[in-house]
Design a protein around this motif. Structure first.
Motif, PDB file in Angstrom:
ATOM      1  N   ARG A  90      27.249  22.504  38.562  1.00 13.65           N
ATOM      2  CA  ARG A  90      25.093  22.458  38.299  1.00 13.65           C
ATOM      3  C   ARG A  90      24.632  22.892  39.653  1.00 13.65           C
ATOM      4  NH1 ARG A  90      26.263  16.572  35.973  1.00 13.65           N
ATOM      5  NH2 ARG A  90      27.565  18.000  34.930  1.00 13.65           N
ATOM      6  N   HIS A  91      23.683  22.848  39.482  1.00 14.52           N
ATOM      7  CA  HIS A  91      23.083  22.913  40.848  1.00 14.52           C
ATOM      8  C   HIS A  91      22.302  21.546  40.686  1.00 14.52           C
ATOM      9  CE1 HIS A  91      24.465  26.769  42.431  1.00 14.52           C
ATOM     10  NE2 HIS A  91      25.267  25.937  42.292  1.00 14.52           N
ATOM     11  N   CYS A  92      21.881  21.212  39.334  1.00  2.28           N
ATOM     12  CA  CYS A  92      20.474  20.026  39.645  1.00  2.28           C
ATOM     13  C   CYS A  92      21.322  18.951  40.361  1.00  2.28           C
ATOM     14  CB  CYS A  92      20.369  19.545  38.166  1.00  2.28           C
ATOM     15  SG  CYS A  92      19.463  20.572  36.916  1.00  2.28           S
ATOM     16  N   GLY A  93      20.280  18.268  41.191  1.00  3.05           N
ATOM     17  CA  GLY A  93      21.448  16.839  41.836  1.00  3.05           C
ATOM     18  C   GLY A  93      21.667  17.564  43.092  1.00  3.05           C
ATOM     19  N   LEU A  94      22.138  18.537  43.224  1.00  2.43           N
ATOM     20  CA  LEU A  94      22.650  19.302  44.423  1.00  2.43           C
ATOM     21  C   LEU A  94      22.151  18.415  45.920  1.00  2.43           C
ATOM     22  CD1 LEU A  94      24.715  21.378  45.179  1.00  2.43           C
ATOM     23  CD2 LEU A  94      22.831  23.340  45.777  1.00  2.43           C
ATOM     24  N   PHE A  95      21.222  17.843  46.210  1.00  5.60           N
ATOM     25  CA  PHE A  95      20.927  17.792  47.918  1.00  5.60           C
ATOM     26  C   PHE A  95      21.057  16.604  47.932  1.00  5.60           C
ATOM     27  CE2 PHE A  95      18.533  21.391  47.088  1.00  5.60           C
ATOM     28  CZ  PHE A  95      18.495  21.978  48.267  1.00  5.60           C
ATOM     29  N   GLY A  96      22.104  15.841  48.803  1.00  3.27           N
ATOM     30  CA  GLY A  96      22.372  14.652  48.884  1.00  3.27           C
ATOM     31  C   GLY A  96      23.924  14.823  48.363  1.00  3.27           C
ATOM     32  N   ARG A  97      24.450  15.021  47.510  1.00  2.64           N
ATOM     33  CA  ARG A  97      25.842  15.024  46.460  1.00  2.64           C
ATOM     34  C   ARG A  97      26.650  15.465  47.820  1.00  2.64           C
ATOM     35  NH1 ARG A  97      24.983  17.948  41.281  1.00  2.64           N
ATOM     36  NH2 ARG A  97      25.697  19.611  42.136  1.00  2.64           N
ATOM     37  N   ARG A  98      27.674  14.751  47.104  1.00  5.49           N
ATOM     38  CA  ARG A  98      29.047  15.064  47.770  1.00  5.49           C
ATOM     39  C   ARG A  98      29.899  16.707  47.193  1.00  5.49           C
ATOM     40  NH1 ARG A  98      32.093  13.584  51.368  1.00  5.49           N
ATOM     41  NH2 ARG A  98      31.324  11.586  51.827  1.00  5.49           N
ATOM     42  N   ALA A  99      29.927  17.030  47.942  1.00  4.24           N
ATOM     43  CA  ALA A  99      30.856  18.592  47.731  1.00  4.24           C
ATOM     44  C   ALA A  99      32.030  18.337  46.950  1.00  4.24           C
ATOM     45  CB  ALA A  99      31.448  19.652  48.848  1.00  4.24           C
ATOM     46  N   GLY A 100      32.411  18.518  45.780  1.00  8.74           N
ATOM     47  CA  GLY A 100      33.107  18.548  44.798  1.00  8.74           C
ATOM     48  C   GLY A 100      33.255  17.333  44.106  1.00  8.74           C
ATOM     49  N   SER A 101      31.821  16.453  44.246  1.00  8.27           N
ATOM     50  CA  SER A 101      31.967  15.541  43.239  1.00  8.27           C
ATOM     51  C   SER A 101      31.107  15.184  41.703  1.00  8.27           C
ATOM     52  CB  SER A 101      31.260  14.242  44.497  1.00  8.27           C
ATOM     53  OG  SER A 101      29.972  14.977  43.666  1.00  8.27           O
ATOM     54  N   VAL A 102      31.258  16.231  40.964  1.00 10.09           N
ATOM     55  CA  VAL A 102      30.454  16.864  39.926  1.00 10.09           C
ATOM     56  C   VAL A 102      31.186  16.311  38.355  1.00 10.09           C
ATOM     57  CG1 VAL A 102      29.668  18.211  37.626  1.00 10.09           C
ATOM     58  CG2 VAL A 102      28.949  17.986  40.103  1.00 10.09           C
ATOM     59  N   LYS A 103      31.408  14.826  38.032  1.00 13.75           N
ATOM     60  CA  LYS A 103      32.345  14.451  36.879  1.00 13.75           C
ATOM     61  C   LYS A 103      32.499  15.278  36.156  1.00 13.75           C
ATOM     62  CE  LYS A 103      31.056  10.284  37.925  1.00 13.75           C
ATOM     63  NZ  LYS A 103      31.239   8.489  37.856  1.00 13.75           N
ATOM     64  N   ASP A 150      15.223  31.039  51.973  1.00 16.57           N
ATOM     65  CA  ASP A 150      14.080  31.357  50.109  1.00 16.57           C
ATOM     66  C   ASP A 150      15.329  30.598  49.713  1.00 16.57           C
ATOM     67  OD1 ASP A 150      12.592  32.631  51.891  1.00 16.57           O
ATOM     68  OD2 ASP A 150      13.009  34.381  51.444  1.00 16.57           O
ATOM     69  N   LEU A 151      16.389  30.691  49.363  1.00 15.66           N
ATOM     70  CA  LEU A 151      17.063  30.053  48.524  1.00 15.66           C
ATOM     71  C   LEU A 151      17.181  28.362  48.277  1.00 15.66           C
ATOM     72  CD1 LEU A 151      19.311  30.603  45.870  1.00 15.66           C
ATOM     73  CD2 LEU A 151      21.382  30.756  47.532  1.00 15.66           C
ATOM     74  N   ILE A 152      17.055  28.081  49.222  1.00 15.68           N
ATOM     75  CA  ILE A 152      17.775  26.622  49.468  1.00 15.68           C
ATOM     76  C   ILE A 152      16.367  25.713  49.152  1.00 15.68           C
ATOM     77  CG2 ILE A 152      17.852  25.097  51.474  1.00 15.68           C
ATOM     78  CD1 ILE A 152      19.562  26.808  53.261  1.00 15.68           C
ATOM     79  N   ALA A 153      14.954  27.232  49.366  1.00 19.10           N
ATOM     80  CA  ALA A 153      13.402  26.194  49.109  1.00 19.10           C
ATOM     81  C   ALA A 153      13.697  26.325  47.773  1.00 19.10           C
ATOM     82  CB  ALA A 153      12.587  27.798  49.810  1.00 19.10           C
ATOM     83  N   TYR A 154      14.161  27.313  47.074  1.00 18.16           N
ATOM     84  CA  TYR A 154      14.117  27.154  45.420  1.00 18.16           C
ATOM     85  C   TYR A 154      15.042  26.375  45.079  1.00 18.16           C
ATOM     86  CZ  TYR A 154      15.493  28.606  40.500  1.00 18.16           C
ATOM     87  OH  TYR A 154      15.648  28.740  39.086  1.00 18.16           O
ATOM     88  N   LEU A 155      15.926  26.332  45.402  1.00 20.63           N
ATOM     89  CA  LEU A 155      16.695  25.106  44.904  1.00 20.63           C
ATOM     90  C   LEU A 155      16.725  23.605  45.251  1.00 20.63           C
ATOM     91  CD1 LEU A 155      20.134  26.164  46.135  1.00 20.63           C
ATOM     92  CD2 LEU A 155      19.853  25.726  43.552  1.00 20.63           C
ATOM     93  N   LYS A 156      15.725  23.289  46.188  1.00 22.17           N
ATOM     94  CA  LYS A 156      15.047  22.011  46.436  1.00 22.17           C
ATOM     95  C   LYS A 156      13.918  22.315  45.079  1.00 22.17           C
ATOM     96  CE  LYS A 156      15.474  21.236  51.761  1.00 22.17           C
ATOM     97  NZ  LYS A 156      15.086  21.532  53.146  1.00 22.17           N
ATOM     98  N   GLN A 157      13.374  22.855  45.226  1.00 19.20           N
ATOM     99  CA  GLN A 157      12.177  23.142  43.981  1.00 19.20           C
ATOM    100  C   GLN A 157      12.222  22.961  42.888  1.00 19.20           C
ATOM    101  OE1 GLN A 157      11.174  25.071  41.568  1.00 19.20           O
ATOM    102  NE2 GLN A 157       9.705  24.388  40.856  1.00 19.20           N
ATOM    103  N   ALA A 158      13.510  23.436  42.279  1.00 17.01           N
ATOM    104  CA  ALA A 158      13.962  23.421  41.101  1.00 17.01           C
ATOM    105  C   ALA A 158      15.015  22.167  40.810  1.00 17.01           C
ATOM    106  CB  ALA A 158      15.140  24.338  40.949  1.00 17.01           C
ATOM    107  N   ASN A 159      14.616  21.021  41.641  1.00 17.77           N
ATOM    108  CA  ASN A 159      15.124  20.378  41.693  1.00 17.77           C
ATOM    109  C   ASN A 159      14.683  19.135  41.685  1.00 17.77           C
ATOM    110  OD1 ASN A 159      18.650  19.312  42.549  1.00 17.77           O
ATOM    111  ND2 ASN A 159      17.842  21.241  42.645  1.00 17.77           N
TER     112      ASN A 159
END
Length: 120
Positions: free
Chosen positions: A42-55, A104-113
């Motif tokens: 999932r991409h919710c909570g992506l920013f600030g999350r360590r890669a490979g860490s979604v439980k 653009d994709l990063i801007a969308y992901l920031k807003q979506a979060n």
């Protein structure tokens, strides 16, 4: 007054960028979703999350050991060519070559979060 006009222009530009990013995100939907795991995490909570860490998500060892913390810069570098950025990643996507599309994709992901879909 001039600062209000500039702020309005910045908001309009950001809205345009987010809208363009949402269209680009449609490509990601083959494997990802904002609020739940699919083939990709999932991409919710992506920013600030360590890669490979979604439980509960089965990451490649390469991603788990990448030491990446997701932010606009690390995401931009990864999206250029995921398999080059993290050799051994399970993400077989070729990447997003266009700098503008990545932005653009990063801007969308920031807003979506910050959207209700990403709020617990």
């Amino acid at each position: 007054m001039a600062s209000a006009v500039a702020a309005s222009e910045n908001n309009a530009a950001l809205t345009t960028q987010v809208t363009a990013g949402e269209a680009i995100y449609a490509r990601c939907l083959a494997c990802h979703a904002l609020a739940y795991d699919r083939t990709g995490p999932r991409h919710c909570g992506l920013f600030g999350r360590r890669a490979g860490s979604v439980k509960g998500f089965a990451y490649s060892d390469a991603m788990k050991n990448s030491n990446i913390v997701w932010n606009a810069k690390t995401l931009d570098l990864f999206l250029v060519n995921p398999t080059k950025a993290v050799p051994g990643t399970a993400m077989g996507y070729a990447g997003v070559a266009s700098k503008q599309e990545r932005s653009d994709l990063i801007a969308y992901l920031k807003q979506a979060n910050t959207s209700p879909e990403c709020k617990p």
